[in-house]
Motif scaffolding. Structure first.
Motif, short mmCIF file in Angstrom:
data_model
loop_
_atom_site.label_atom_id
_atom_site.label_comp_id
_atom_site.label_asym_id
_atom_site.label_seq_id
_atom_site.Cartn_x
_atom_site.Cartn_y
_atom_site.Cartn_z
N ASN A 123 -1.19 2.29 -5.31
CA ASN A 123 -1.84 1.20 -4.57
C ASN A 123 -2.52 1.40 -3.37
N LYS A 163 -6.29 0.01 -6.62
CA LYS A 163 -5.64 0.76 -7.37
C LYS A 163 -6.06 1.95 -7.71
N GLY A 191 3.46 2.64 -6.05
CA GLY A 191 3.06 3.08 -7.36
C GLY A 191 4.08 3.34 -8.32
N PHE A 242 -1.79 -7.40 -9.41
CA PHE A 242 -2.25 -6.69 -10.71
C PHE A 242 -1.42 -7.10 -11.76
N VAL A 295 -6.89 -4.90 -11.60
CA VAL A 295 -6.44 -5.46 -10.25
C VAL A 295 -7.05 -6.75 -9.88
N SER A 330 -1.51 -5.01 -3.22
CA SER A 330 -2.41 -5.31 -4.51
C SER A 330 -1.45 -6.26 -5.20
N THR A 389 0.10 5.71 -10.83
CA THR A 389 -0.58 4.85 -9.99
C THR A 389 -0.23 4.85 -8.44
N SER A 423 0.79 -1.21 -0.03
CA SER A 423 -0.08 -0.18 0.10
C SER A 423 0.91 1.43 0.04
#
Length: 233
Positions: A221, A162, A144, A227, A157, A225, A219, A141
């Motif tokens: 997250n 995201k 990105g 993806f 995802v 995540s 991006t 988390s």
């Protein structure tokens, strides 16, 4: 989820559902604007293979290549997948630089990960004359990638959420290339007047975001995540 970040309330990217046809996709989105498509494919079988336990059992001892999360110069580091998951997969430090932030996305050995990717159901629409190449990632988390651009593609995802920020090709965003998306969101984003804000949306499992060629995007997250992207080239 622990370390999860809040999301924005609104989504300024157009949404479509499984009724979207290919002619409509080509006419409205393919070369013009991003779109979030919900329910076009069912990846529950792929999702079941992407749990932490299943991935560690299948790939734990294999080496994966991590990249730094900055815009222009990437440093690469190879570590065993288990080491990445157990030691490096943690919430982003808001003060860390992009060059100090390691991220597993994209540098997949397709012979090793091939059996997993064979279970993935890709988004239904291809641009004429292109083929899809998969890029698989797992990240903590707050991680990105900062703003960058490349050819068109999709992002789905599998676990987590995201948040995406997008600008058209003619509207280059203001950002520092070694600043993480999290730092940009905390420092730059609040200062943007409404007309300079990006298109943005949070995508969840079962949703796919399509972005056209040369669109700037960053991006973030919001959770730990999993993806997968399909790059059309």
């Amino acid at each position: 989820a622990a370390g999860a970040l809040p999301e924005e309330e609104r989504c300024s990217v157009e949404r479509a559902d499984a009724s979207l046809t290919f002619p409509r996709f080509l006419q409205r989105f393919a070369f013009a604007r991003p779109v979030v498509i919900r329910g076009a494919t069912d990846n529950s079988a792929f999702r079941a293979l992407c749990s932490k336990e299943k991935l560690l059992a299948a790939f734990g001892e294999r080496r994966v290549r991590l990249s730094t999360a900055n815009t222009y110069s990437y440093r690469k580091v190879d570590v065993p997948f288990r080491q990445y998951v157990e030691h490096l997969l943690k919430p982003q430090d808001p003060t860390a630089l992009g060059s100090d932030t390691l991220y597993f996305f994209g540098d997949n050995n397709f012979t090793e990960w091939g059996p997993l990717f064979q279970q993935y159901v890709p988004p239904p629409f291809r641009l004429p004359g292109t083929r899809g190449a998969y890029s698989f990632g797992i990240a903590g988390s707050g991680s990105g990638v900062p703003f960058h651009w490349h050819g068109p593609g999709y992002s789905e995802v599998i676990f987590g959420r995201k948040r995406w920020f997008l600008y058209p090709p003619d509207k280059a965003p203001h950002f520092h290339p070694n600043e993480t998306t999290l730092a940009w969101l905390q420092h730059t984003y609040p200062t943007l007047p409404p007309e300079e804000r990006p298109l943005e949306c949070t995508i969840r499992p079962g949703e796919v975001l399509y972005f056209p060629d040369r669109w700037w995007h960053a991006t973030l997250n919001l959770d730990t995540s999993v993806f997968i992207s399909t790059f059309l080239g």
